[in-house]
Motif scaffolding. Structure first.
Motif, mmCIF file in Angstrom:
data_model
loop_
_atom_site.group_PDB
_atom_site.id
_atom_site.type_symbol
_atom_site.label_atom_id
_atom_site.label_comp_id
_atom_site.label_asym_id
_atom_site.label_seq_id
_atom_site.Cartn_x
_atom_site.Cartn_y
_atom_site.Cartn_z
ATOM 1 N N LEU A 18 0.826 -1.203 0.000
ATOM 2 C CA LEU A 18 0.000 0.000 0.000
ATOM 3 C C LEU A 18 0.865 1.261 0.000
ATOM 4 C CD1 LEU A 18 -2.944 1.065 0.109
ATOM 5 C CD2 LEU A 18 -2.690 1.170 2.596
ATOM 6 N N LEU A 19 1.960 1.239 0.749
ATOM 7 C CA LEU A 19 2.865 2.381 0.785
ATOM 8 C C LEU A 19 3.562 2.572 -0.566
ATOM 9 C CD1 LEU A 19 4.473 1.943 4.319
ATOM 10 C CD2 LEU A 19 2.798 3.657 3.610
ATOM 11 N N HIS A 20 3.926 1.467 -1.193
ATOM 12 C CA HIS A 20 4.548 1.548 -2.523
ATOM 13 C C HIS A 20 3.580 2.180 -3.519
ATOM 14 C CE1 HIS A 20 7.247 0.469 -5.799
ATOM 15 N NE2 HIS A 20 6.200 0.001 -6.448
ATOM 16 N N GLU A 21 2.323 1.778 -3.447
ATOM 17 C CA GLU A 21 1.305 2.355 -4.334
ATOM 18 C C GLU A 21 1.108 3.841 -4.047
ATOM 19 O OE1 GLU A 21 -3.480 1.987 -5.312
ATOM 20 O OE2 GLU A 21 -2.474 0.359 -4.229
ATOM 21 N N LEU A 22 1.093 4.210 -2.763
ATOM 22 C CA LEU A 22 0.923 5.610 -2.393
ATOM 23 C C LEU A 22 2.078 6.461 -2.917
ATOM 24 C CD1 LEU A 22 -0.359 7.979 -0.928
ATOM 25 C CD2 LEU A 22 0.654 7.144 1.205
ATOM 26 N N GLU A 23 3.292 5.956 -2.791
ATOM 27 C CA GLU A 23 4.438 6.707 -3.296
ATOM 28 C C GLU A 23 4.331 6.896 -4.808
ATOM 29 O OE1 GLU A 23 9.217 7.090 -2.642
ATOM 30 O OE2 GLU A 23 8.284 5.155 -2.227
ATOM 31 N N ARG A 24 3.942 5.841 -5.502
ATOM 32 C CA ARG A 24 3.797 5.924 -6.962
ATOM 33 C C ARG A 24 2.730 6.948 -7.327
ATOM 34 N NH1 ARG A 24 0.628 3.612 -10.909
ATOM 35 N NH2 ARG A 24 1.648 3.268 -12.941
ATOM 36 N N GLU A 25 1.584 6.900 -6.654
ATOM 37 C CA GLU A 25 0.495 7.837 -6.936
ATOM 38 C C GLU A 25 0.905 9.277 -6.616
ATOM 39 O OE1 GLU A 25 -2.848 7.424 -8.192
ATOM 40 O OE2 GLU A 25 -1.710 5.707 -8.940
ATOM 41 N N THR A 26 1.688 9.447 -5.567
ATOM 42 C CA THR A 26 2.149 10.783 -5.207
ATOM 43 C C THR A 26 3.022 11.367 -6.310
ATOM 44 O OG1 THR A 26 2.060 10.253 -2.835
ATOM 45 C CG2 THR A 26 3.459 12.107 -3.499
ATOM 46 N N TYR A 27 3.915 10.558 -6.860
ATOM 47 C CA TYR A 27 4.791 11.043 -7.927
ATOM 48 C C TYR A 27 4.021 11.297 -9.218
ATOM 49 C CZ TYR A 27 9.293 10.874 -5.597
ATOM 50 O OH TYR A 27 10.359 11.156 -4.765
ATOM 51 N N LEU A 28 2.917 10.606 -9.406
ATOM 52 C CA LEU A 28 2.120 10.788 -10.613
ATOM 53 C C LEU A 28 1.173 11.977 -10.522
ATOM 54 C CD1 LEU A 28 1.106 7.097 -11.485
ATOM 55 C CD2 LEU A 28 2.608 8.584 -12.819
ATOM 56 N N ARG A 29 0.672 12.251 -9.305
ATOM 57 C CA ARG A 29 -0.462 13.170 -9.192
ATOM 58 C C ARG A 29 -0.197 14.461 -8.422
ATOM 59 N NH1 ARG A 29 -5.069 9.592 -6.566
ATOM 60 N NH2 ARG A 29 -6.000 11.680 -6.448
ATOM 61 N N VAL A 30 0.878 14.543 -7.664
ATOM 62 C CA VAL A 30 1.041 15.645 -6.719
ATOM 63 C C VAL A 30 2.299 16.447 -7.031
ATOM 64 C CG1 VAL A 30 1.220 16.248 -4.275
ATOM 65 C CG2 VAL A 30 -0.131 14.265 -4.965
ATOM 66 N N LEU A 31 2.202 17.772 -6.876
ATOM 67 C CA LEU A 31 3.367 18.629 -7.023
ATOM 68 C C LEU A 31 4.356 18.387 -5.877
ATOM 69 C CD1 LEU A 31 1.665 22.006 -8.007
ATOM 70 C CD2 LEU A 31 2.957 20.491 -9.523
ATOM 71 N N ASN A 32 5.622 18.555 -6.147
ATOM 72 C CA ASN A 32 6.686 18.368 -5.156
ATOM 73 C C ASN A 32 6.619 17.002 -4.470
ATOM 74 O OD1 ASN A 32 7.661 21.076 -5.524
ATOM 75 N ND2 ASN A 32 5.942 21.786 -4.277
ATOM 76 N N PRO A 33 6.582 15.911 -5.254
ATOM 77 C CA PRO A 33 6.435 14.577 -4.663
ATOM 78 C C PRO A 33 7.586 14.169 -3.753
ATOM 79 C CG PRO A 33 7.048 14.412 -6.978
ATOM 80 C CD PRO A 33 6.708 15.853 -6.728
ATOM 81 N N ARG A 34 8.744 14.843 -3.882
ATOM 82 C CA ARG A 34 9.894 14.502 -3.028
ATOM 83 C C ARG A 34 9.636 14.798 -1.551
ATOM 84 N NH1 ARG A 34 14.929 13.615 -4.841
ATOM 85 N NH2 ARG A 34 15.834 14.846 -3.135
ATOM 86 N N MET A 35 8.539 15.496 -1.278
ATOM 87 C CA MET A 35 8.180 15.776 0.108
ATOM 88 C C MET A 35 7.710 14.521 0.845
ATOM 89 S SD MET A 35 6.189 19.410 -0.434
ATOM 90 C CE MET A 35 5.430 19.348 1.198
ATOM 91 N N ILE A 36 7.403 13.455 0.117
ATOM 92 C CA ILE A 36 6.932 12.218 0.738
ATOM 93 C C ILE A 36 8.053 11.592 1.586
ATOM 94 C CG2 ILE A 36 7.600 10.652 -1.135
ATOM 95 C CD1 ILE A 36 4.830 9.301 -0.748
ATOM 96 N N SER A 37 7.676 10.968 2.687
ATOM 97 C CA SER A 37 8.681 10.381 3.576
ATOM 98 C C SER A 37 9.478 9.275 2.898
ATOM 99 C CB SER A 37 8.008 9.837 4.843
ATOM 100 O OG SER A 37 7.573 10.885 5.665
ATOM 101 N N GLY A 38 8.795 8.383 2.215
ATOM 102 C CA GLY A 38 9.477 7.321 1.503
ATOM 103 C C GLY A 38 9.829 6.125 2.368
ATOM 104 N N HIS A 39 10.359 5.101 1.712
ATOM 105 C CA HIS A 39 10.564 3.789 2.319
ATOM 106 C C HIS A 39 11.422 3.815 3.581
ATOM 107 C CE1 HIS A 39 12.717 -0.358 1.891
ATOM 108 N NE2 HIS A 39 11.818 -0.400 2.843
#
Length: 211
Positions: A18-39
Motif C-alpha cells: 500500500l505504501l509503494h502504491e501511495l508513493e507511486r500515486e504521489t509522484y504521478l499526481r502531486v506537485l513536489n512529490p519529493r516531500m513524501i517520507s518514503g521507504h
C-alpha cells in the motif's frame, strides 16, 4: 555499481504494498512529490513507534499520508494518530489510502492548521512528528508546551532539520524557511526541558525527548 542509497533500500525490510502504491500515486499526481517520507524514513518511523510504544501520536503535516501510515503500522491496536494537513486538496487522496489500510481505525485526519486544531482535540501526546510549514516549526513546538500537549517522557521528532545542508551555510536574503529551521534548532538546544540528537537520515530528523 550500486549506490549507497540503493544498498540501504535493498538491505532494509521491503516497503509495504500500500505504501509503494501511495508513493507511486504521489509522484504521478502531486506537485513536489519529493516531500513524501518514503521507504527508509517510513520504516524508521514505524520502528521508533514500536520502540516508544505511544498510545497517542500527533502528526503535524502528513502530505499524502505516507508517514502517518508508516507510524500506524507500528502502533498498538488501541493507539491513535491525529494527523493535521493544511492542504485541503490532498484530503481525498489521503483519506482514500487511510481507508484502505488495515490500520484505518487508528488514523484521524484533520484538515487545517495544527496550531488551530491540536489544542482542541483534548489529548496529551506521547509522540509528535513535526513535518509541516518549516517557517512555523518554533510555533508548533511552543504550542505543544503552551497547551500541555506533551508530558515528561514524550518524544518529538522534527523532520527536514538539516534543510539540504543550508543550516551550515550563509542564509540567503529572504530565505525564511532556512532561517526558521536554524532558529528552531537553536530553540531546542537552548531549552532545558528537553534533550535531543539530530539524526542525519535523508534531510535530518531532530529527535527530542521531553525530560
Amino acid at each position: 555499481m550500486m549506490s549507497l542509497e540503493e544498498y540501504i533500500d535493498s538491505h532494509s525490510t521491503p516497503e509495504q504494498a500500500l505504501l509503494h502504491e501511495l508513493e507511486r500515486e504521489t509522484y504521478l499526481r502531486v506537485l513536489n512529490p519529493r516531500m513524501i517520507s518514503g521507504h527508509i524514513q517510513g520504516k524508521l518511523l514505524e520502528m521508533l513507534v514500536r520502540m516508544i510504544n505511544p498510545k497517542a501520536i500527533l502528526e503535524i503535516g502528513t502530505f499524502t499520508g505516507y508517514s502517518a501510515l508508516s507510524m500506524a503500522a507500528g502502533l498498538s491496536d488501541d493507539g491513535v494518530i491525529d494527523t493535521c494537513e493544511v492542504d485541503d486538496e490532498l484530503e481525498e487522496m489521503i483519506q482514500s489510502f487511510f481507508d484502505r489500510s488495515e490500520h484505518a481505525q487508528k488514523l484521524n485526519l484533520h484538515i487545517g492548521s495544527a496550531i488551530d486544531i491540536a489544542p482542541k482535540l483534548g489529548r496529551c501526546y506521547d509522540m509528535v512528528f513535526i513535518d509541516g510549514d518549516k517557517r512555523e516549526y518554533s510555533a508548533y513546538y511552543n504550542m505543544l508546551f503552551d497547551n500541555n500537549l506533551v508530558h515528561s517522557g514524550s518524544w518529538i521528532l522534527a523532520d527536514n532539520i538539516l534543510w539540504y545542508g543550508k543550516v551550515v551555510e550563509a542564509v540567503a536574503k529572504g530565505d525564511k524557511q532556512t532561517q526558521a529551521i536554524i532558529d528552531f534548532n537553536n530553540l531546542i538546544i537552548a531549552d532545558p526541558r528537553v534533550e535531543n540528537v539530530i539524526l542525519p537520515i535523508r534531510d535530518g530528523i531532530n529527535l527530542i525527548r521531553v525530560k
